[in-house]
Write an enzyme that holds these catalytic residues in place. Structure first.
Site, mmCIF file in Angstrom:
data_model
loop_
_atom_site.group_PDB
_atom_site.id
_atom_site.type_symbol
_atom_site.label_atom_id
_atom_site.label_comp_id
_atom_site.label_asym_id
_atom_site.label_seq_id
_atom_site.Cartn_x
_atom_site.Cartn_y
_atom_site.Cartn_z
ATOM 1 N N LYS A 175 -13.050 4.636 16.725
ATOM 2 C CA LYS A 175 -12.505 5.967 16.404
ATOM 3 C C LYS A 175 -11.354 5.749 15.429
ATOM 4 C CE LYS A 175 -9.762 8.974 16.871
ATOM 5 N NZ LYS A 175 -8.979 9.540 15.737
ATOM 6 N N GLU A 230 -1.472 -2.350 20.483
ATOM 7 C CA GLU A 230 -0.705 -2.753 19.291
ATOM 8 C C GLU A 230 0.086 -1.524 18.860
ATOM 9 O OE1 GLU A 230 -0.555 -5.645 17.768
ATOM 10 O OE2 GLU A 230 -2.317 -6.789 18.338
ATOM 11 N N CYS A 238 3.940 -0.937 11.106
ATOM 12 C CA CYS A 238 4.467 -1.175 12.455
ATOM 13 C C CYS A 238 5.506 -2.285 12.431
ATOM 14 C CB CYS A 238 3.331 -1.527 13.393
ATOM 15 S SG CYS A 238 2.327 -2.886 12.790
ATOM 16 N N GLU A 271 11.559 4.226 15.744
ATOM 17 C CA GLU A 271 10.770 3.896 14.553
ATOM 18 C C GLU A 271 10.843 5.091 13.597
ATOM 19 O OE1 GLU A 271 6.521 3.589 15.345
ATOM 20 O OE2 GLU A 271 6.460 1.768 14.152
HETATM 21 P P1 NAD Z 1 -1.207 7.678 16.702
HETATM 22 O O1 NAD Z 1 -0.912 7.089 18.017
HETATM 23 O O2 NAD Z 1 -0.870 9.091 16.480
HETATM 24 O O3 NAD Z 1 -2.773 7.564 16.389
HETATM 25 C C1 NAD Z 1 -3.453 6.333 16.406
HETATM 26 C C2 NAD Z 1 -4.892 6.592 16.767
HETATM 27 O O4 NAD Z 1 -4.950 7.064 18.115
HETATM 28 C C3 NAD Z 1 -5.570 7.678 15.926
HETATM 29 O O5 NAD Z 1 -6.908 7.322 15.716
HETATM 30 C C4 NAD Z 1 -5.473 8.901 16.822
HETATM 31 O O6 NAD Z 1 -6.454 9.863 16.564
HETATM 32 C C5 NAD Z 1 -5.663 8.284 18.191
HETATM 33 N N1 NAD Z 1 -5.082 9.014 19.325
HETATM 34 C C6 NAD Z 1 -3.990 9.818 19.337
HETATM 35 N N2 NAD Z 1 -3.778 10.276 20.586
HETATM 36 C C7 NAD Z 1 -4.734 9.730 21.385
HETATM 37 C C8 NAD Z 1 -5.033 9.803 22.775
HETATM 38 N N3 NAD Z 1 -4.304 10.545 23.607
HETATM 39 N N4 NAD Z 1 -6.073 9.104 23.240
HETATM 40 C C9 NAD Z 1 -6.827 8.338 22.420
HETATM 41 N N5 NAD Z 1 -6.599 8.245 21.094
HETATM 42 C C10 NAD Z 1 -5.558 8.927 20.574
HETATM 43 O O7 NAD Z 1 -0.542 6.713 15.637
HETATM 44 P P2 NAD Z 1 -0.535 6.891 14.058
HETATM 45 O O8 NAD Z 1 0.463 7.951 13.745
HETATM 46 O O9 NAD Z 1 -1.919 7.013 13.538
HETATM 47 O O10 NAD Z 1 -0.006 5.453 13.597
HETATM 48 C C11 NAD Z 1 1.316 5.150 13.524
HETATM 49 C C12 NAD Z 1 1.743 4.312 14.703
HETATM 50 O O11 NAD Z 1 0.903 3.178 14.823
HETATM 51 C C13 NAD Z 1 3.129 3.770 14.538
HETATM 52 O O12 NAD Z 1 3.843 3.835 15.750
HETATM 53 C C14 NAD Z 1 2.878 2.320 14.138
HETATM 54 O O13 NAD Z 1 3.954 1.458 14.375
HETATM 55 C C15 NAD Z 1 1.688 2.000 14.946
HETATM 56 N N6 NAD Z 1 0.955 0.835 14.397
HETATM 57 C C16 NAD Z 1 0.977 -0.343 15.075
HETATM 58 C C17 NAD Z 1 0.344 -1.465 14.555
HETATM 59 C C18 NAD Z 1 0.352 -2.778 15.287
HETATM 60 O O14 NAD Z 1 -0.468 -3.634 14.961
HETATM 61 N N7 NAD Z 1 1.239 -2.999 16.244
HETATM 62 C C19 NAD Z 1 -0.322 -1.378 13.334
HETATM 63 C C20 NAD Z 1 -0.317 -0.168 12.656
HETATM 64 C C21 NAD Z 1 0.325 0.942 13.218
#
Ligand code: NAD
Length: 484
Positions: free
Chosen positions: A177, A252, A286, A385
């Site tokens: 997804k 992650e 991240c 963040e």
């Molecule tokens: P997000 O959590 O909003 O979304 C990430 C994914 O999760 C998307 O596909 C979203 O549709 C899905 N999602 C959202 N709510 C969900 C739920 N309740 N159940 C299942 N899936 C759900 O994050 P974002 O805004 O897309 O990305 C930014 C964040 O990701 C930042 O906090 C960043 O630091 C983190 N990030 C971490 C890494 C790492 O490797 N540690 C890498 C990239 C980004």
């Protein structure tokens, strides 16, 4: 709207595209704020079909492939990605807003993941354990079965590479997804994966919203393992869903990573790398090193260098390949600006700042890179963040204070340590609460070969590198009794 194949407006299940039950969503171009493309709005029924397809493929097809066969097809996929490198990079640039050079680097890394995991597939060995006489014990590594992967918008292609690459190399099948904000490159990569010979059902992709398709993947009872990359809040929801089904999950999550600069460091090199690491992807990484912690005696010298570099930075459309692109959408920009405003009320001042290109489109979400200071250490600007190109400066006076300051966030993803003192460079990493420590270098998001993941609110489990592939396996202990 962007010219992408009509077929990509669907969900990819069992080797073909089909319309999602709930229809379509539109995505936005960060550089202009205009509609970029339509993607599928996948939901529970689509995810259920994808999981059934992945289960069938695991039981009847991919699950029977030898490791070397899996490796070969992944390696072929890597070369196909290279063949389509420029088109993929341009899609990633338009979709995420990142500068074209960064998008090109991301596609190179994506291909490299499949090359790496293609080569690693047949090197995943088990163990034997000396046990009672007359017995032989073998511990074998096995795939989980069906892996649910949920990925974010900031590095769509690279995170596709590290998760899909690791999961498939280990012998699993996948339901992915991707993020609703930016997944066009993922859809194109999915098409190329099929072209490379990855059989139907092995890689299923269901775009859609987090609270619809994301929740459906996280809570599906026939998913055997979850990998989630995204925000801590959504990560908690995914971990709770995983707990309800008793399946393992890798989280992650975000970061508030420190760049720890001692007075004995090569300040020219440190300043260059620190700025590059925060400007990369407009700070929406991240592992962005967003907190600069400098020894008080070197503060002015470092600030002078950061100022010189930052004031020359230009922010503009990714396709023009400026130093810094736009933020992903208006909501992220407003969130960042509100946090900075609250920071100003709490005493924050701007020490250095780049600028937005005069011809940058009005509708784009541009924030110039900046260096700020003066917020109290417990302020959200210091602890949360920001996900923008903003460095926050603090000072320390000795090693103990440096370690305490570096560890003083709820996150624990990466730390940069800048010193020429051999003792300190060896002694300090063990005291830093983060999953990676870079000494006299910093790789925000980089390192296909390097295990990556966090401590504390940055999550748990590791992806990337060989450890990342192991994360997609479980162990089985087999004890043979043979009497002698
Ligand atoms: P997000 O959590 O909003 O979304 C990430 C994914 O999760 C998307 O596909 C979203 O549709 C899905 N999602 C959202 N709510 C969900 C739920 N309740 N159940 C299942 N899936 C759900 O994050 P974002 O805004 O897309 O990305 C930014 C964040 O990701 C930042 O906090 C960043 O630091 C983190 N990030 C971490 C890494 C790492 O490797 N540690 C890498 C990239 C980004």
């Amino acid at each position: 709207m962007m010219e992408i194949s009509k077929l990509l407006e669907g969900v990819f299940i069992d080797g073909s595209w089909r319309a999602a039950e709930a229809g379509l969503l539109t995505t936005e171009e960060p550089a202009t704020g205009r509609v970029l493309a339509r993607i599928a709005r996948g939901g529970e029924a689509d995810v259920a079909a994808a999981v059934s397809s992945a289960r069938r493929a695991f039981d009847q097809d991919w699950g029977q492939w030898t490791a070397v066969e899996r490796g070969r097809v992944l390696t072929h996929f890597a070369s196909l990605i290279q063949t389509h490198h420029e088109a993929l990079a341009r899609t990633e640039c338009a979709d995420t807003g990142k500068p074209l050079t960064q998008a090109r680097n991301d596609i190179t890394a994506t291909a490299r993941y499949f090359e790496y995991y293609g080569g690693a597939a047949d090197k995943l060995h088990g163990e034997t354990i000396p046990y009672q006489s007359g017995t032989t014990v073998v511990v074998q590594r096995e795939p989980f079965g069906v892996c649910g992967l949920i990925t974010p918008w900031n590095y769509p292609a690279q995170i596709f590479g590290r998760t899909v690459g690791g999961a498939l190399a280990a012998g699993n099948t996948v339901v992915l997804k991707p993020a609703e904000e930016a997944c066009l490159t993922v859809l194109r990569l999915t098409e190329l994966a099929a072209e490379a010979g990855i059989p139907p059902g092995v890689l299923n992709v269901v775009p859609g919203l987090g609270h619809e398709a994301g929740v459906a993947v996280a809570s599906h009872p026939d998913v055997d393992h979850l990998s989630f990359t995204g925000s801590p809040v959504a990560g908690t929801a995914v971990a709770q869903a995983a707990a309800a089904n008793h399946v393992p999950v890798t989280l992650e999550l975000g970061g508030k990573s420190a760049q720890l600069v001692f007075a004995d460091a090569d300040l020219d090199m440190a300043a260059e790398v620190i700025v590059r690491a925060i400007v990369q992807n407009a700070g929406q990484t991240c592992s962005a090193g967003s907190r600069v912690l400098v020894e008080a005696s070197a503060r002015d010298a470092l600030v002078a260098r950061l100022d010189r570099i930052m004031s020359g930075l230009v922010c503009g459309p990714g396709i023009d390949d400026h130093d810094c692109g736009p933020l992903i959408n208006a909501a992220q920009k407003t969130r960042l600006e509100n946090m900075l405003e609250r920071g100003r009320s709490a005493g924050m001042s701007v020490l250095a700042q780049g600028h937005v290109a005069p011809d940058a489109p009005d509708g784009g979400h541009y924030v110039p890179p900046m260096l700020v200071t003066g917020v109290p250490p417990d302020h959200e600007v210091a602890r949360e963040e920001l996900f923008g190109p903003v460095l926050t400066l603090f000072t320390f006076t000795d090693d103990q204070a440096a370690v305490e300051l570096a560890n003083a966030t709820d996150y624990g993803l990466v730390t940069g340590l800048w010193t020429q003192d051999a003792y300190r460079s060896i002694a300090l990493p063990g005291r830093l609460r983060s999953g990676q420590v870079f000494v006299n270098n910093y790789g925000a998001g980089g390192g296909v070969e390097l295990p990556f993941g966090g401590m504390k609110r940055s999550g748990y489990g590791r992806e990337k590198g060989f450890e990342g592939m192991k994360s997609f396996t479980t162990m089985k202990t087999v004890t043979f009794s043979h009497g002698q």
